[in-house]
Structure formats: structure tokens, C-alpha cells
Design an enzyme around this catalytic site. Structure first.
Site, PDB file in Angstrom:
ATOM      1  CD  GLU A 129       8.538 -11.277  -5.306  1.00 39.00           C
ATOM      2  OE1 GLU A 129       7.717 -10.410  -4.961  1.00 39.00           O
ATOM      3  OE2 GLU A 129       9.722 -11.280  -4.923  1.00 39.00           O
ATOM      4  CG  ASP A 272      11.834 -11.012   4.364  1.00 38.21           C
ATOM      5  OD1 ASP A 272      11.467 -12.112   3.924  1.00 38.21           O
ATOM      6  OD2 ASP A 272      12.094 -10.042   3.628  1.00 38.21           O
ATOM      7  CD  GLU A 366      19.223  -5.268  -1.988  1.00 37.72           C
ATOM      8  OE1 GLU A 366      18.689  -4.629  -1.059  1.00 37.72           O
ATOM      9  OE2 GLU A 366      18.612  -6.143  -2.614  1.00 37.72           O
ATOM     10  CD  GLU A 384      11.983  -4.158   2.558  1.00 35.96           C
ATOM     11  OE1 GLU A 384      12.625  -3.272   1.942  1.00 35.96           O
ATOM     12  OE2 GLU A 384      11.433  -5.112   1.975  1.00 35.96           O
TER      13      GLU A 384
HETATM   14  C1  DMJ Z   1       8.529  -6.258  -1.304  1.00 43.77           C
HETATM   15  O1  DMJ Z   1       8.075  -6.884  -2.448  1.00 43.77           O
HETATM   16  C2  DMJ Z   1       7.950  -6.878  -0.069  1.00 43.77           C
HETATM   17  O2  DMJ Z   1       8.053  -5.984   0.968  1.00 43.77           O
HETATM   18  C3  DMJ Z   1       8.622  -8.176   0.263  1.00 43.77           C
HETATM   19  O3  DMJ Z   1       8.143  -8.782   1.421  1.00 43.77           O
HETATM   20  C4  DMJ Z   1      10.101  -7.965   0.413  1.00 43.77           C
HETATM   21  N1  DMJ Z   1      10.656  -7.344  -0.728  1.00 43.77           N
HETATM   22  C5  DMJ Z   1      10.011  -6.227  -1.342  1.00 43.77           C
HETATM   23  C6  DMJ Z   1      10.549  -4.890  -0.964  1.00 43.77           C
HETATM   24  O4  DMJ Z   1      11.862  -4.825  -0.688  1.00 43.77           O
END
Ligand code: DMJ
Length: 863
Positions: A129, A272, A366, A384
Site C-alpha cells: 500500500e 489482481d 465487494e 476499478e
Molecule cells: C487501490 O488502492 C488500487 O487500485 C489497488 O490495486 C486495489 N485496491 C484499491 C482500489 O480498490
């Protein structure tokens, strides 16, 4: 180096635009620009709320209207992973200010960051993060400040301060890579490194595999190769531990041994952005080994995980076995990535599937099941789906995507805007708010909305000169040439096979998105039809084999439903494949008979002069036609009716009322029946639920046929109305019947068409019985069949260029015929149908729904 990819994108954008109709509503320029302005206002509403009430805290809590601090605000566990007391939201928002052309606030904001943010803190942060949000935010803002400063006098003072901060942060992340595998620790102490964190052993694939863009940018901008080298090493190790046969990856890894801890393999939570960074590493750095790797993964994903528009996780080592029956919201980035690759057709399909989910629940929950029911109801305003909408719009210029963006924007405005920012949705079914506004809402959600509606000339930079990171930060393509000739960046290809896979498939010629979307709509919302006779007597294992010959596999999902999966290239012959497709289409239509919205007969409860829609049951006496049941009511004790009813005498042949939760619907009704209840009413336990916002469903049974009384389900609000009416009048009687007929009988409101079931009940009875039988048989046979499936390897696919060339010309009417001729045009014509032998099972909603996104980077099994 990045030239080939740029070319692919260009070809995509040019070729995808066709003369074909877009079918969706056109959007006028005036409306588009007004939506652009509204997106900008939305960003500022959130930004000002944060700056005025939370800064320098990491995040705004929009309901309490104050800042969220790590170690001070009560912890939410993994959900606090992104926090580090380093003004996260401001850093994440810097480049959104630039995109919106607000140089004055950008200038002010970077000065604040330089003045207020320090990384020298005894605080444990998530490496992933911190990398994507903080390091990415600083680097992007640095690059943009540098790029713009010659044109914007206000910025001329800027002298690499943000880059210096980025390097300070990068250095603090480096010790995380000190593992024998090179796979980084999941967490690090910003001041003390991995000291005291040595027992941490696991990290998620996305966590380890989403470092390369930011680390390479940091190396190339500072001239210090170490960051990029560490990130490459981690990527190399990840590639090595892929499953050698399936080319799939699991979701959790032991950082010391490199062994897989979790081997489920999808494209959403936990994995992902690893896939995203394989492709984007190639785009940004021009290193072809990443394209080769991505292509291998991509082919595997399209072969095993993609089932038509649906993406369902499988076991990496037994890829024909599905590991979950639900999808998570994070996978909505996938169509956007497919657009970048140039594979637009499946992107259109999956995006359309997601749009159906979004429309059904207002937001994408979710997690949602393969038949699009809510699995986890939270929605933290994730970007997304908008990200993919943006990329699809850029590729197709189809106004449909503007309309999609508008729907999302309006839903955000209507349901999530609060006086102090935008609040996450705690449950899409109730739309209750959560005191949470993640930094990605400003970094991504509003940025993608603005970019979707904006004109090229609205952006102070040329968007195509940049790669967007997973957090939507900008890294310039020019980085590909920086350091290109240094030995530091010449990386060895570690897999002799890699060369074979150095081709992509820019396969979008003549694509017609509307034609692709249309069948998805039919699949998800078709009107029901009677089943053809040959579908009925499936009561013998040989017929399961016949399904297999047609390319159809049968899976039992953990909740007892049966799923049929159709993959053309597993069919025995072209003729079988065509049969299989016909079968699936018919099943898709027919299956909708067991979906309430598409045909199950709604019940109704008349209380005083009001008639409320109610869900029927898949067990007990059916409520149909003109029959009406009228009686007095009693709440049973215990109220959940999960154990024998204690107040038998009070009930005296009347209706009984119980509350949902703790045991199955059937168990409740069985207990009530034993106590002499004549009709059971079950009231929902999700606060504030109502038929006005949640789709009705039929209560599932448990396979026994001992229940003889009818039962209906009322949502909470309607249940509350009933309780109050009963409180006011203990002698109250209610009438239960088929909704349509109750309405006809009592208030004629059916004339307005408000109570028509999609399917006329007359069409149902005869075949419904045999279909139920079919479902039962499938359920019984499935375990055996699944075993045989797991040993089976699918045929190899054609090259995707061939596939697309073959499948793009399919017209609706020609579908079956063409498939018969072209059995190898596999991946874009897969279908899956889930049959519910019974209705949704009785699952008590979770009191506190956990985050499935960031939290699940580390704990993907919680999904
Ligand atoms: C973001 O922090 C980024 O896109 C990450 O790769 C996935 N989660 C969040 C948004 O949902």
C-alpha cells in the site's frame, strides 16, 4: 521500447471504431461536459472535506467528519494497512489536482507535503500500500511538477523535493526485500525496518508483485538501480513459482520458502495487480520478458478462469476445478487491462456483466455470486469498474460507456455524498453508510470519472504519454529509455520457453461492442421459455457423459447449486459443440424460471389495506392462482424458530411469524408446522431491507419434502409494518396469496402492469416438475463427475488472432451455425449457467462485513 505497445493501443483505438450502431443512448457534448464538471465538483467536495477536517491525518472519516490516524483512531485491523500517519489522502490526491488543471492547489498541496510529511516514524506500514499510494503519489507528482514547471510560473520553485522524499521512502521499504527468496515482507517499520517483524512469513501475490513500476521509476529518476533490481528479483521469483502446467498463480506465498500458502487462482483480491504489473512493466520499461510472462498468464486465465464474461477462481494446480463460486469487486479492473492488451471483445463482455451487477445492486458489492447475488455487501467507492469503463471508452468511443459512467456518478451522488465528503456503503442492500473514505476515492474514483467525461484539451498533459499505475498515478513512458543501456537494467530471461510467447494478439479489428454486449444482457435477464423435451429426462449418468461430449461440465457449488460450464474446445466434435451451445442457451433461458426476477411467482401479503410483495418458498405448499389464505398471526417463540416452538397454544391454527437467521428457512418452517402453524411468515434480519431496493427471492429448501404448509418471506421494513399493525390490533388478520391475484382482487393495480411476473404462470407447471427432477439428478451425479473432470486437460487453444478472426463475425442468428463450423474459436464464446435446485440458502448476514479488498491483499481466503 514502448513503441510496440503504443502501436497496439493506437491500432485498437482506430480499428475498434466502426460504422456500426452503438445502440446505447448518444450523449450530447453539453451533457458530457456537465458530467465532467460534476465529477470535478465531487472531487473537490471530498478534497475540501478532507483538507478542512482531517488533514494532516491519513484519511477523512466522513460521518464523524474528522481524521483517521494510525494508532490513535480505533484500529480496524487489516483495513488500516494503508495508513502510516503520512497524510496519505493528500499525497494520493496530488496528481488528480494536476489532471483537473488546478495548478494553484497543486502548488499549495506539494508545499504542504514537503513541509508536513515525514517518514521517520516508528510505525508499521504495508509495503504494497505504501508503495502504490505514497511512493506512486510522490513520483507522479514529481514527474508532473517537473514536466509542467516550464509552462507554469507558479511551479518554478520546484526542485526535486518530492523525488527526494520518494527516495527516502524507497530506502525505508528496501529492507522488506531482504528475504532468501527476494519476495518482500508484507509489512515494514518505517524507522526500524523488519526488526520485530521477523515472524511475518506470508504475503499475497499482488503485494509482492506490485512493486516494479514505482521501484523502476524511482531507480531511473534517481540513477540508483537498487530499487528496480529488488523489484525485478521479486517478479522473477514469482514467475518461477507459477504452476508449470497451468501457468496460473496462487494468492498467498511464504516469503522465506517461496512455497504457496494459498493456491486458489483468480484475477481479483490477492492477485489482481500482479497481472496488471506484468503487462504494465512491459509497457513502461519495454522489457519483453514481462510481455512474454503476461501472455502466458493471460492465456491461462482465459482458458481456465474466464467463463465467458464471468471470472471464477480455480485451483492453480487443478485448474478445471473451481475454488469459489463468487467474484470480488477488485476484478473489475480486468477489462481495462484487456483493453491495454488489445483484447477488447472479452473486455466488453466482462464489463457488461459487471454493469448488470452494478445496475442490479446500484453498486458493485465487494463480492457477488456467480448468479450475481450479493455475497459481501460492502462498497467502499472503489474505482476499478470506472477504470475499465474509462479504458473501454477510450478504445471504442462508444457513448455507452459515458452512459455507464453517468449511472455510476449519479449513484455516488445520490447514495454516498454526505455533508463531509463521500461515505463508503456498508451494505449495498440497505445502502447504510460506513465512516470511511479511502484515499483511492480521490486518487482514482473521481480521477477516472473526470477523465472519462473530459476532452483531451481538458488535461494539461498528454494522457497517452503515461502509464497509469494500479493507484492511477502517472509514470512517463519516457522512462523506458532512461537507463536502457546500463547493464543494471539488462535482465536475463530465466525461462527458455519465454521466447515462444513474445507475441500479443491485437485482435480487435471489426469489433462491434454492442453486438458483444447484447448476448450478455440476454444471458443475465432473459425471459423464460419452456424447456425442450430433451432437457427433461436427464436421469442417468450416461447423459452426463453426453453433456461432457458437448463441452459441458457440471459443478456443484458449495451452496448446493449446480453449475454447468460450457467450453467449446472440450467438445468432442463440431456437431457436439453446436449441440452444447444450443443446450446452454436453452438452459440459460429455462434456468431463469428458477430466478425470481425472471419468472418465479411472487407472493403477496395483504396487511390492512396494503399489499406487500413477498418471496415464496421452494418447499411446502405452493401459493398460486386465485387461492388466498387469511388468518390471525402470532410471533413464535423462540423468534428464530430454530428449535421447537414453545408457544404452541397461542398459535391455534393461525399464521406464525419468525425471524430470519441462525438456521435454514426449511428448519424454521418445519418447527412451525409441528406447532400447528398454518402458514409461516419469515421476516428478514437485515435492517431496513425492503422489496423496493432488494430483489425478491424464493426461500430455499433442504431437499426434504415433509413440509406441507406454505411459507413467505417479508423484508424488514414490510415486517416492521406487520409487527406494528399487530401491536395495534392483536386480532389482526392478514391475507396471503399470489401477488398478482391479490392485487387484482383488492385494488386492480395490476392494470398498471406493476405485478406481472416475467413468465406467465400457465407456462410453468408441467415442465417445472421434470426440471426439478433434472436438477436433483445433476446434484446427485456431480461429485462423481467433478472427479473425472479434474484429470482432464482441455485442448490447446488456437492462437488468439485466429480465434478473433473467426468469432468476430458471429451474428446473433448465426451463432450456433458458426460455432459448428468453427469449434476452435473458444474463448469468447464460453457460457456458464448456474442452476438453483433450490432458492438462495438461508445465510445470516454478517453483522460486521469485513473489507475484501486491501484487507484481502493479505487475507484473500476471507473472501
Ligand atoms: C487501490 O488502492 C488500487 O487500485 C489497488 O490495486 C486495489 N485496491 C484499491 C482500489 O480498490
Amino acid at each position: 521500447m514502448a513503441f510496440p505497445v503504443l502501436l497496439i493501443m493506437f491500432v485498437t483505438i482506430v480499428l475498434v471504431k466502426t460504422e456500426e450502431e452503438t445502440s446505447g443512448l448518444r450523449m450530447s457534448k453539453a451533457e458530457r461536459l456537465s458530467l465532467r464538471d460534476e465529477s470535478r465538483q465531487m472531487f473537490y467536495h471530498a478534497y475540501h472535506a478532507y483538507m478542512e477536517n482531517a488533514y494532516p491525518a491519513d484519511e477523512l472519516m466522513p460521518l464523524s467528519c474528522k481524521g483517521r490516524w494510525k494508532g490513535i483512531t480505533p484500529s480496524r485491523g487489516d483495513m488500516d494497512d494503508a495508513l502510516g500517519n503520512f497524510s496519505l489522502t493528500l499525497v494520493d490526491s496530488l496528481d488528480t489536482l494536476v489532471v483537473m488543471g488546478d495548478f494553484s492547489e497543486f502548488n499549495h498541496a506539494i508545499q504542504l507535503v514537503i513541509k508536513d510529511v515525514s517518514f521517520d516514524q516508528d510505525i508499521v506500514v504495508s509495503v504494497f500500500e505504501t508503495n502504490i499510494r505514497m511512493l506512486g503519489g510522490l513520483l507522479s507528482a514529481h514527474v508532473l511538477a517537473e514536466t509542467l514547471k516550464s509552462d507554469i510560473p507558479l511551479l518554478q520553485w520546484y526542485n526535486n523535493e518530492l523525488l527526494t522524499m520518494a527516495e527516502d521512502l524507497g530506502k525505508r521499504l528496501l529492507p522488506a526485500f531482504n528475504t532468501s527468496t527476494g519476495i518482500p515482507h508484507g509489512k515494514i517499520n518505517l524507522r526500524h525496518g523488519i526488526r520485530d517483524l521477523t515472524e511475518s512469513r506470508e504475503t499475497c501475490t499482488a503485494c509482492a508483485g506490485t512493486m516494479i513500476l514505482e521501484m523502476a521509476a524511482l531507480s531511473r529518476l534517481t540513477g540508483n538501480p537498487i530499487y528496480e533490481q529488488k523489484a525485478h528479483k521479486s517478479m522473477d521469483r514469482l514467475w518461477k513459482i507459477r504452476h508449470r502446467t497451468s501457468d496460473l498463480m496462487g494468492t498467498v506465498i511464504n516469503i522465506h520458502s517461496g512455497d504457496w500458502v494459498r493456491k486458489d487462482s483468480g484475477v481479483g483480491a490477492g492477485i489482481d495487480s500482479y497481472y496488471e504489473y506484468c503487462l504494465k512493466a512491459y509497457i513502461l520499461l519495454g522489457d519483453e520478458k514481462y510481455l512474454a510472462r503476461f501472455t502466458r498468464h493471460y492465456n491461462a486465465i482465459m482458458k481456465y478462469i474466464s467463463r465467458g464474461p464471468v471470472m471464477l477462481a480455480v485451483h492453480m494446480h487443478r485448474p478445471h476445478l473451481q475454488s469459489r463460486n463468487f467474484m470480488d469487486a477488485l476484478l473489475a479492473f480486468w477489462p481495462g487491462l484487456q483493453v491495454l492488451l488489445g483484447d477488447v471483445r472479452p473486455a466488453v463482455e466482462t464489463h457488461e456483466m459487471l454493469y448488470q451487477v452494478m445496475q442490479r445492486h446500484t453498486f458493485i458489492p465487494e463480492a457477488f455470486t456467480s448468479d450475481f447475488q450479493v455475497h459481501w455487501g460492502q462498497h467502499p467507492l472503489r474505482p476499478e469498474f470506472l477504470e475499465s469503463t474509462y479504458f473501454l471508452h477510450r478504445a471504442t468511443e462508444d457513448d455507452h460507456y459515458l452512459q455507464v459512467g453517468k449511472t455510476v456518478l449519479k449513484a455516488l451522488q445520490q447514495h454516498t455524498r454526505v455533508p463531509c465528503g463521500y461515505a463508503a456503503v456498508n451494505d449495498v442492500r440497505t445502502r447504510a453508510h460506513e465512516d470511511r473514505m479511502d484515499s483511492f476515492v480521490l486518487a482514482e474514483t473521481f480521477k477516472y470519472l473526470y477523465m472519462l467525461f473530459g476532452d483531451e484539451k481538458d488535461f494539461p498533459i498528454k494522457l497517452e504519454d503515461y502509464v497509469l499505475t494500479t493507484e492511477a498515478h502517472f509514470l512517463p513512458l519516457s522512462l523506458a529509455t532512461v537507463g536502457k543501456n546500463t547493464s543494471y537494467f539488462t535482465l536475463k530471461i530465466d525461462d527458455p520457453d519465454e521466447d515462444k510467447y513474445r507475441k500479443t494478439c491485437p485482435n480487435t479489428a471489426s469489433l462491434v461492442p454492442e453486438k458483444v454486449r447484447q448476448p450478455m444482457r440476454q444471458l443475465l435477464g432473459s425471459t423464460a421459455a419452456r424447456p425442450p423435451a430433451r432437457l427433461r429426462p436427464l436421469n442417468d449418468p450416461r447423459q452426463i457423459n453426453a453433456l461432457s461430449d458437448m463441452g459441458i461440465s457440471v459443478l456443484t457449488l458449495p451452496d448446493g447449486r449446480v453449475q454447468l460450464l460450457y467450453t467449446i474446445n472440450t467438445a468432442k466434435s463440431a456437431k457436439d459443440a453446436a449441440e452444447g451451445l444450443t443446450f446452454m442457451r436453452e438452459m440459460a433461458k429455462w434456468n431463469s424460471l428458477s430466478d425470481f426476477e425472471n419468472g418465479v411467482i411472487p407472493a403477496g401479503v395483504k396487511i390492512d389495506d396494503k399489499i406487500f410483495p413477498a418471496g415464496p418458498a421452494h418447499f411446502g405448499k405452493e401459493i398460486t392462482g386465485n387461492e388466498r389464505h387469511t388468518n390471525t398471526l402470532t410471533f413464535v417463540t423462540p423468534i428464530d424458530a430454530c428449535t421447537p416452538v414453545e408457544n404452541e397454544e397461542e398459535i391455534s391454527n393461525g399464521f406464525g411469524i419468525a425471524k430470519r437467521g441462525h438456521c435454514t428457512f426449511a428448519q424454521k418452517v418445519r418447527n412451525m408446522q409441528k406447532a400447528g402453524v398454518k402458514l409461516a411468515i419469515i421476516i428478514d434480519n437485515i435492517p431496513d431491507s425492503t422489496h423496493e431496493t432488494t430483489a425478491l427471492f424464493a426461500m430455499s429448501g433442504d431437499g426434504n419434502d415433509d413440509i406441507e404448509i406454505p411459507a413467505v418471506f417479508l423484508f424488514s421494513k414490510e415486517g416492521e409494518y406487520l409487527s406494528n399493525a399487530l401491536k395495534n390490533n392483536p386480532e389482526l388478520t392478514v391475507t396471503v396469496g399470489e401477488l398478482k391475484n391479490l392485487k387484482k382482487h383488492y385494488d386492480n393495480s395490476c392494470d398498471e402492469g406493476g405485478c406481472e411476473a416475467v413468465v406467465d404462470s400457465q407456462n410453468l407447471p408441467a415442465d417445472k416438475e421434470s426440471f426439478d427432477h433434472l436438477k436433483k439428478v445433476l446434484s446427485q451425479l456431480v461429485a462423481q463427475f467433478e472427479l473425472s473432470l479434474s484429470n482432464e486437460e482441455g485442448n490447446t487453444q488456437n492462437s488468439c488472432a485466429e480465434e478473433i478472426a473467426e468469432s468476430i463475425h458471429l451474428e446473433k442468428g448465426e451463432f450456433v451455425h458458426n460455432v459448428a463450423r468453427k469449434t476452435s474459436s473458444v474463448k469468447t464464446i464460453q457460457q456458464s449457467v448456474t442452476i438453483e435446485p433450490v432458492g438462495p440458502s438461508e445465510v445470516a448476514p454478517k453483522e460486521s462485513v469485513q473489507d475484501t479488498g486491501e484487507a484481502n491483499k493479505n487475507k484473500p481466503d476471507e473472501l
